[in-house]
Structure formats: structure tokens, C-alpha cells
Design an enzyme around this catalytic site. Structure first.
Site, PDB file in Angstrom:
ATOM      1  N   SER A  76     -32.861 -21.637 -26.208  1.00  0.00           N
ATOM      2  CA  SER A  76     -32.769 -22.286 -27.580  1.00  0.00           C
ATOM      3  C   SER A  76     -34.361 -22.145 -28.495  1.00  0.00           C
ATOM      4  CB  SER A  76     -33.407 -24.065 -26.675  1.00  0.00           C
ATOM      5  OG  SER A  76     -32.034 -25.003 -26.059  1.00  0.00           O
ATOM      6  N   LYS A  79     -33.209 -22.788 -31.982  1.00  0.00           N
ATOM      7  CA  LYS A  79     -33.109 -23.951 -32.401  1.00  0.00           C
ATOM      8  C   LYS A  79     -34.238 -24.118 -33.817  1.00  0.00           C
ATOM      9  CE  LYS A  79     -31.123 -26.187 -28.942  1.00  0.00           C
ATOM     10  NZ  LYS A  79     -31.247 -27.138 -27.549  1.00  0.00           N
ATOM     11  N   TYR A 201     -23.261 -23.639 -32.870  1.00  0.00           N
ATOM     12  CA  TYR A 201     -24.674 -24.290 -32.133  1.00  0.00           C
ATOM     13  C   TYR A 201     -24.376 -22.475 -30.720  1.00  0.00           C
ATOM     14  CZ  TYR A 201     -26.953 -26.407 -28.170  1.00  0.00           C
ATOM     15  OH  TYR A 201     -27.959 -26.657 -27.454  1.00  0.00           O
ATOM     16  N   TYR A 253     -39.480 -29.966 -24.610  1.00  0.00           N
ATOM     17  CA  TYR A 253     -38.494 -31.252 -24.746  1.00  0.00           C
ATOM     18  C   TYR A 253     -39.805 -32.246 -23.980  1.00  0.00           C
ATOM     19  CZ  TYR A 253     -34.670 -27.737 -25.137  1.00  0.00           C
ATOM     20  OH  TYR A 253     -34.487 -27.152 -25.786  1.00  0.00           O
ATOM     21  N   VAL A 271     -33.598 -22.034 -22.099  1.00  0.00           N
ATOM     22  CA  VAL A 271     -33.212 -21.257 -21.177  1.00  0.00           C
ATOM     23  C   VAL A 271     -33.007 -20.286 -20.324  1.00  0.00           C
ATOM     24  CG1 VAL A 271     -32.553 -24.278 -20.470  1.00  0.00           C
ATOM     25  CG2 VAL A 271     -31.171 -22.386 -21.165  1.00  0.00           C
TER      26      VAL A 271
HETATM   27  N1  GLN Z   1     -27.761 -23.636 -24.158  1.00  0.00           N
HETATM   28  C1  GLN Z   1     -27.965 -24.106 -23.611  1.00  0.00           C
HETATM   29  C2  GLN Z   1     -27.606 -25.538 -23.881  1.00  0.00           C
HETATM   30  O1  GLN Z   1     -26.773 -26.068 -25.182  1.00  0.00           O
HETATM   31  C3  GLN Z   1     -29.993 -24.566 -24.379  1.00  0.00           C
HETATM   32  C4  GLN Z   1     -30.477 -25.005 -23.483  1.00  0.00           C
HETATM   33  C5  GLN Z   1     -31.921 -24.787 -23.870  1.00  0.00           C
HETATM   34  O2  GLN Z   1     -32.874 -23.388 -23.348  1.00  0.00           O
HETATM   35  N2  GLN Z   1     -32.910 -25.609 -23.248  1.00  0.00           N
HETATM   36  O3  GLN Z   1     -27.789 -26.529 -23.075  1.00  0.00           O
END
Ligand code: GLN
Length: 317
Positions: A76, A79, A201, A253, A271
Site C-alpha cells: 500500500s 497508493k 491495483y 489507516y 502490509v
Molecule cells: N495488497 C493489499 C490489499 O489489497 C494491500 C493492503 C495494504 O498494504 N495495507 O489488501
């Protein structure tokens, strides 16, 4: 343990080799305090006891330790960069499709999206990043390559890649992301085919970079939108301020409040175990260690950032 030198008035990073090795020891001491992401084999199988740190000043001063040059799944953290691209492509109209509020729900919450009638709470929860992907797919004939090229340019590393196996595992096991994308589609907030949007994505999540490469790529956020390495304006100074605000309120988050309390820097987690943090006007910091806390943010990395912030006096608060 001898701490780092205080940050100097000229904005110099103020880390010494001794303080870096102290940080590495602090990291090692906290191994075992969290859990690995386990939703895909590639993340489940990573050696949990790894740690890397890179700190890069806007003037190029670089400090690193541990596995700072080991590439990991940025997940993420991507993002933040895909949002930057969407803002470049769409401008202020992008905000008709995504809100800018923190969410107290998990990053992949369906109910959050349903409650908000298809408008994601912010661009960093999965639903928001899926809308970001849709905006890019609408404006690029080769979107996966387009994002990859952006990461290569920002980091100055032409061999950065997206791990195909990670991306295909995400596609095979990412049922919740399909659910979010179809719900967005139902609300009219996705223009393209769900498969095409999620292909981008997942490809973005599967990009692999090191702490040093990520810290270098994010320097524009510490420098009013200008990449200090090339002098290129990546986004405007106002957009940079806005992006840093969003990173502060939502980048970690539903752990963002706790992170602001402990550390107080704009930051984005993934993650895969990375956190990329920005010290406006001064530096960017990337820390990586694969074990996560209950919010999906890394445990050891937060200890290290807390130590750095306290000793260098770099919190924005
Ligand atoms: N690939 C993970 C997902 O889409 C990414 C989530 C994350 O890094 N928080 O759930």
C-alpha cells in the site's frame, strides 16, 4: 545507547554511524512482537527478522542501515504514488470521487464504502486506491507500465519491477478487493472494467523496492513537490501540502491517530512491512521490517520511527 545528534538548524539529517547501529540493535530487540501478513504466500514466506532503514535529506545526505537495499513488496505504499499520478492526470476534479476523511474501519472495509454510498473515505483505504487506479486506467493505454515508469523515474532506478507472482496471487486471493471494486462499480464510481482496474491495483501493490529507493522516490513530498534530485516539479506545492495532510490523517489507516500521537509525521504503510515517512522541508525516511501490528502497520518500524522522532526532534507537532 547513545542517541543521534539533534537535527541542526540547517536541516542536516544529524545521524551518526553510532546512532544507526544503535537503531539496528533496537530493531533486532523487538523482533517477534508482531505477525506476518498471511493472505498471500509471497508475504507469508518472508523471513520476518529483517530490518532496513534509509534516511535521505533534501540535499541528498543519505544514511542507511540493516537491509536498506533489500527490495520488498511495497504494497500500500504504492497508493501514495498512484494518488500523486492521479492528481497530475485529473487535478482537483479527482476529489469528486473520493473523500479526505480518516476511517475508523479496516483498510479493506466493505461497510465503510457502503455507508458512504460508494465514495471511499480517503484515497489510501483500498476502495479509494481502486478509484485512483480507475482514474489512471482511463487516461493511460498501458497503465501498469505507466505507474512502473513513474516509480523508476522518481527513484532513478530503471530496473524496478512489479512481481508477477505476487500480483497474480493478489488477483486469485483478493476476493475482498473484487467485492469493493464491484460495489464501487454499482455506485457508478468505476468507469472501466473491474478486471482492468484491479489488474493495475494489484500490479502496483506487487512493486518491489528497497528502503533507499522508496525514500529517494518520496523526496518531492519533503520539498514542496519538487524532486530535489532532478529539479522536476512532480505536483504543486499546494497539492504536496494536501497530500502530506492526508498521509498524516489516513496514511496509517485506522492506526493513524495512534501513529500521530507516537510519531507525528506524514507516513504511508504497506502490509509488506514498509513505512515511508516525510519530514516536510527536511528529509524522507523509509523503514522496513515485515512483522505487523493489528492495524496492518509494522511493529519494529514504529519503534524505530518513535526513537528517531524523539531524538532528532522531527515530529511535525
Ligand atoms: N495488497 C493489499 C490489499 O489489497 C494491500 C493492503 C495494504 O498494504 N495495507 O489488501
Amino acid at each position: 545507547m547513545s542517541g543521534p545528534e539533534k537535527i541542526s538548524a540547517t536541516g542536516k539529517v544529524g545521524l551518526t554511524d553510532t546512532s544507526l547501529s544503535d537503531i539496528a540493535k533496537l530493531a533486532t530487540k523487538n523482533f517477534g512482537a508482531g505477525h506476518l501478513a498471511d493472505y498471500i504466500p509471497a508475504l507469508r514466506d518472508v523471513d520476518p527478522h529483517q530490518f532496513g532503514l534509509a534516511v535521505i535529506g533534501c540535499d541528498g545526505e543519505t544514511h542507511s542501515c540493516g537491509n536498506a537495499d533489500t527490495r520488498f513488496s511495497i504494497q500500500s505504499i504504492s497508493k501514495l504514488f498512484s494518488l500523486t499520478l492521479a492528481l497530475r492526470l485529473v487535478g482537483v476534479d479527482f476529489w469528486k470521487r473520493v473523500m479526505r476523511n480518516p476511517s475508523m474501519n479496516r483498510f479493506n472495509s466493505i461497510s465503510d464504502l457502503e455507508t458512504n454510498a460508494g465514495i471511499p473515505s480517503n484515497p489510501f483505504v483500498n476502495a479509494g486506491a481502486i478509484v485512483v487506479s480507475d482514474a489512471i486506467v482511463s487516461r493511460s493505454s498501458a497503465p501498469n507500465r505507466f505507474v512502473l515508469d513513474f516509480m523508476r523515474t522518481l527513484s532513478g532506478k530503471g530496473d524496478i519491477y512489479s512481481n508477477d507472482k505476487v500480483a497474480s496471487d493478489e488477483a486469485e486471493l483478493g476476493h475482498r478487493n473484487f467485492a469493493l471494486a464491484y460495489l464501487l462499480k454499482d455506485y457508478g464510481n468505476i468507469d472501466n472494467k473491474v478486471d482492468d482496474v484491479l489488474s493495475l491495483y494489484f500490479s502496483n501493490c506487487a512493486i518491489e523496492m528497497s528502503c533507499t529507493e522508496l525514500a529517494s522516490a518520496a523526496l518531492f513530498l519533503a520539498n514542496d513537490g519538487v524532486d530535489p534530485k532532478s529539479g522536476t516539479q512532480i505536483i504543486t506545492s499546494d497539492e504536496t501540502r494536501e497530500l502530506n495532510a492526508l498521509l498524516t490523517t489516513s496514511g496509517m489507516y485506522n492506526g493513524s491517530g495512534e501513529f500521530a500521537f507516537r510519531i507525528g509525521l506524514p507516513a504511508k504503510s504497506g502490509v509488506g512491512g514498509g513505512i515511508l515517512a516525510v519530514v516536510p522541508q527536511q528529509m524522507s525516511i523509509c523503514v522496513w521490517s515485515p512483522e505487523l501490528d493489528i492495524y496492518g502497520n509494522l511493529v519494529v518500524g514504529q519503534f524505530v520511527l518513535e526513537y528517531l522522532v524523539q531524538n532528532l526532534g522531527i515530529s511535525i507537532f
